[in-house]
Every structure is written in C-alpha cells, then in structure tokens.
Design a protein around this motif. Structure first.
Motif, PDB file in Angstrom:
ATOM      1  N   PHE A 114      15.283 -67.342 -20.935  1.00  0.00           N
ATOM      2  CA  PHE A 114      16.081 -67.389 -19.714  1.00  0.00           C
ATOM      3  C   PHE A 114      16.785 -68.740 -19.571  1.00  0.00           C
ATOM      4  N   PHE A 115      16.075 -69.812 -19.836  1.00  0.00           N
ATOM      5  CA  PHE A 115      16.679 -71.128 -19.667  1.00  0.00           C
ATOM      6  C   PHE A 115      17.792 -71.349 -20.687  1.00  0.00           C
ATOM      7  N   VAL A 116      17.528 -70.975 -21.942  1.00  0.00           N
ATOM      8  CA  VAL A 116      18.551 -71.132 -22.982  1.00  0.00           C
ATOM      9  C   VAL A 116      19.754 -70.247 -22.667  1.00  0.00           C
ATOM     10  N   GLY A 117      19.493 -68.998 -22.237  1.00  0.00           N
ATOM     11  CA  GLY A 117      20.587 -68.111 -21.866  1.00  0.00           C
ATOM     12  C   GLY A 117      21.401 -68.663 -20.713  1.00  0.00           C
ATOM     13  N   GLY A 118      20.720 -69.208 -19.715  1.00  0.00           N
ATOM     14  CA  GLY A 118      21.417 -69.802 -18.579  1.00  0.00           C
ATOM     15  C   GLY A 118      22.217 -71.022 -18.982  1.00  0.00           C
ATOM     16  N   PHE A 119      21.647 -71.844 -19.851  1.00  0.00           N
ATOM     17  CA  PHE A 119      22.356 -73.044 -20.309  1.00  0.00           C
ATOM     18  C   PHE A 119      23.594 -72.654 -21.109  1.00  0.00           C
ATOM     19  N   PHE A 120      23.462 -71.630 -21.970  1.00  0.00           N
ATOM     20  CA  PHE A 120      24.604 -71.176 -22.766  1.00  0.00           C
ATOM     21  C   PHE A 120      25.715 -70.648 -21.856  1.00  0.00           C
ATOM     22  N   SER A 121      25.339 -69.811 -20.881  1.00  0.00           N
ATOM     23  CA  SER A 121      26.337 -69.248 -19.966  1.00  0.00           C
ATOM     24  C   SER A 121      27.049 -70.345 -19.187  1.00  0.00           C
ATOM     25  N   THR A 122      26.279 -71.300 -18.691  1.00  0.00           N
ATOM     26  CA  THR A 122      26.865 -72.385 -17.901  1.00  0.00           C
ATOM     27  C   THR A 122      27.793 -73.251 -18.748  1.00  0.00           C
ATOM     28  N   SER A 123      27.349 -73.574 -19.971  1.00  0.00           N
ATOM     29  CA  SER A 123      28.174 -74.438 -20.831  1.00  0.00           C
ATOM     30  C   SER A 123      29.479 -73.748 -21.226  1.00  0.00           C
ATOM     31  N   GLU A 124      29.428 -72.438 -21.506  1.00  0.00           N
ATOM     32  CA  GLU A 124      30.649 -71.715 -21.851  1.00  0.00           C
ATOM     33  C   GLU A 124      31.608 -71.664 -20.659  1.00  0.00           C
ATOM     34  N   ILE A 242      19.411 -70.120 -14.720  1.00  0.00           N
ATOM     35  CA  ILE A 242      18.560 -71.300 -14.915  1.00  0.00           C
ATOM     36  C   ILE A 242      17.556 -71.436 -13.771  1.00  0.00           C
ATOM     37  N   ALA A 243      18.034 -71.266 -12.530  1.00  0.00           N
ATOM     38  CA  ALA A 243      17.135 -71.369 -11.368  1.00  0.00           C
ATOM     39  C   ALA A 243      16.043 -70.305 -11.449  1.00  0.00           C
ATOM     40  N   GLY A 244      16.424 -69.094 -11.844  1.00  0.00           N
ATOM     41  CA  GLY A 244      15.436 -68.021 -11.967  1.00  0.00           C
ATOM     42  C   GLY A 244      14.407 -68.313 -13.039  1.00  0.00           C
ATOM     43  N   SER A 245      14.855 -68.922 -14.147  1.00  0.00           N
ATOM     44  CA  SER A 245      13.905 -69.236 -15.222  1.00  0.00           C
ATOM     45  C   SER A 245      12.872 -70.254 -14.750  1.00  0.00           C
ATOM     46  N   LEU A 246      13.299 -71.207 -13.934  1.00  0.00           N
ATOM     47  CA  LEU A 246      12.361 -72.212 -13.423  1.00  0.00           C
ATOM     48  C   LEU A 246      11.349 -71.584 -12.463  1.00  0.00           C
TER      49      LEU A 246
END
Length: 356
Positions: A114-124, A242-246
């Motif tokens: 979840f965190f990696v997916g959120g980071f990827f989405s945000t960075s793109e 990202i918030a959900g993963s935390l």
C-alpha cells in the motif's frame, strides 16, 4: 546413561492438541465472504481503470488503477494466509498454531504494497503537475476522453460500495454472533481482532474516498478544460493510499504484537470465573488473541481449599465455565491456584488492577 534413556530424551513425549471448538468450525464455513466479495469487485474495477488510463492517460485513473491493484493483491494475500492458518497444524516449534500468519500478512501488505503503491501514484501525479505547469499546451484537457474516465469512476464507486456493504454485513453478523452491542463501522474497525475485516473495511473505505477525489479531479478537468485538475486528483488519491497504509499498519501491527480481549469479553471472563464453585477470588488475568477466534488465557485464582485434588477439580470447572460463557471462541486456558498476598491486596486508594 542407558540406551533406552537416551532414546527417550531424543524423542520427547507428544501431547495431542485440544480439539477445535465445533461452533467455531461451523462459523468458519462462512469466513472470508467479505474478502471474496471485495476481490471480485476489485478485479473488475482494476481492469476498467487500467483500460480507462490506457485510453485517456488520466493521472487520476493511473492512481486509481494502482490503488485497485494494491487492493486485489492484499485480498489474495489475505486469502492465502487464511488458508495457511487453517491447514497448518500445531507443532513443538509453533505450539499455538499458525493463526497469527494472517496478522503478519496484513501488516506486510499494509507497510509495503500500500505504501509503495501510494508513493508511486503520488510521484507520477507530481510529475504530471510539474509537466502541465511548465508547458501551457499540456494543460489543455481532452474532454471526450476524460468523460470515459468519469464514467469508469462512477461504475467503480458502485462496485466499491457493494464491497463495503458486504464488509458491513459481515461485521454486523460478527457482532450478533459474539453478543457484542451494535456499533458503527469505524468503532468496530477499532475493536475487531479480525485482520480480514480490518483490511477489507479499510480498503473499501479508502477506495470510495479516493474515487471522490478522482471524480472531482476528472470532473473539474472536463468543466474547465484544464488538465491540472486531473493531475491534482491523482495526487490526492495517492495521498489517501499512503494515509490508509499507515492506519492499517498501525492496526495490524497492534494485532501482530498481541492484543488482549475486549473489555466486554474481559467482563464475561471475570463473571464466569468468580461465579465458579470453589473460587474465592480472581487474583490476576492475562489474555491475548492469537487470531480472531483463538484466545490464550492465563488466570491466577484463589480457591477455597489448598488441596491438590480440590484445585484440579476447580480448575476444570473454571475452564468449563469460560468455554460455556463464550462458546464462539477456541480457548487455550491455563489456571494457577494461588493465595492473595499483601502486595496484591492493594488499599482502598489503590484498587487491584487485574490487567497489570
């Protein structure tokens, strides 16, 4: 040392485990309905979002596609870990079974996928924001393509809503089955010991929140003709992930470390133990959930006689009383007869805390 003695030491005596509670076994036939429903919905949603992203190159659709892929992977991992927890048997290295593998799987998914997916989405999304801000021609939105993305968002919201409905339904069934007072879904998420339900409830809720941001981003891009809004929508979807993963990592991490029974279950245990014939006082109680349905319970009680045979009978009665009071759990119970000491007695100003 004789050969026979050496052989006995090399092969320790095997004590067969207690049989699982038949009531719990019956309930497990219906276990995981929410996870299966969420997986079925998310597979369709992920395919639709990926197709929409390939057609429109929408940043919000890319973020939503990553979100749905993360959800699907989480549900597959949960189902696999549930299968391991059910099929793996107790052994000397794992005397309490493999139940906690579900907590471990949920924690790993929350912290990594979840965190990696959120980071990827945000960075793109941030890359696209930078691109459209630096090139005015890139800000012109293709409204016809974005309408397709908007339709996919609406359909996805309906499917995700169905998944959340199934999660709420299973949560209500769990509350009825265990005699819990009816409560809202957020409060249930906080108190539940089920990694499956905690993960699926969080996934579906975040998915709907993310779709709101995607709808706003794509909708504003259509209305204004400005691609920047679509990129902003994608960024907020990533932040939600990202918030959900935390939050999910905090919840499943707490379960993995080991949570005690709920206050309601604690009250029922105290009532069952103190109501048992031969028990004068409950001196201490420690408990931990090995899984949603499996509890390790350690008790220290004062009996009315310091007699071995009497204490054994009383211990058996205590175990029967606890299991009868809450038959929906598998119990691993250890009881130690003891006497009240001055350090345990406390004072009127310092009441004894059974959870210390």
């Amino acid at each position: 040392m004789s050969t026979s003695t050496q052989t006995d030491m090399a092969q320790p005596r095997h004590i067969p485990p207690k049989q699982n509670n038949p009531i719990v076994q019956e309930e497990r036939k219906h276990e995981g309905a929410a996870v299966k429903a969420a997986l079925a919905a998310n597979v369709g949603v992920a395919i639709a979002k990926l197709a929409a992203w390939a057609f429109t190159q929408s940043s919000a659709m890319l973020s939503e596609s990553v979100h749905s892929i993360a959800d699907c992977t989480n549900e597959i991992v949960l189902m696999a870990s549930g299968s391991v927890a059910r099929k793996k048997r107790k052994n000397p290295q794992h005397p309490f079974g493999w139940f906690r593998v579900k907590y471990l799987a949920s924690f790993v998914v929350a912290t990594l996928l979840f965190f990696v997916g959120g980071f990827f989405s945000t960075s793109e999304a941030v890359k696209k924001i930078t691109e459209v801000l630096s090139d005015q021609s890139a800000r012109v939105a293709n409204r016809g393509e974005l309408v397709v993305a908007l339709i996919v968002v609406v359909i996805s919201a309906c499917l995700e809503g169905y998944g959340l409905h199934q999660s709420v339904k299973e949560s209500n069934e769990r509350m009825r089955h265990t005699g819990m007072p009816h409560m809202g879904i957020y409060r249930f998420w906080r108190v539940t010991k089920s990694a499956d339900l905690a993960s699926v409830i969080m996934e579906d809720t975040l998915a709907l929140i993310g779709l709101v941001f995607a709808f706003l981003g794509v909708g504003l891009a259509i209305c204004t003709g400005d691609e920047l809004y679509d990129a902003l929508g994608g960024m907020f979807v990533g932040i939600v992930l990202i918030a959900g993963s935390l939050l999910l990592a905090y919840k499943t991490g707490s379960l993995l470390i080991g949570e005690s029974v709920s206050p309601l279950t604690q009250e029922r245990i105290i009532k069952a133990v103190e109501g048992t014939e031969g028990v004068e006082d409950l001196l201490n109680m420690q408990s931990v959930h090995m899984s949603e349905d499996n509890i390790l319970l350690c008790l220290k009680v004062q009996t009315s006689k310091l007699d071995r045979d009497y204490d054994v009978t009383t211990v058996n009665k205590i175990e029967d009383a606890v299991r009868t009071a809450m038959p929906w759990y598998n119990w691993e119970i250890y009881v130690e007869p003891d006497v009240m000491r001055e350090t345990q007695a406390g004072t009127p100003d310092e009441p004894v805390d059974l959870m210390e």
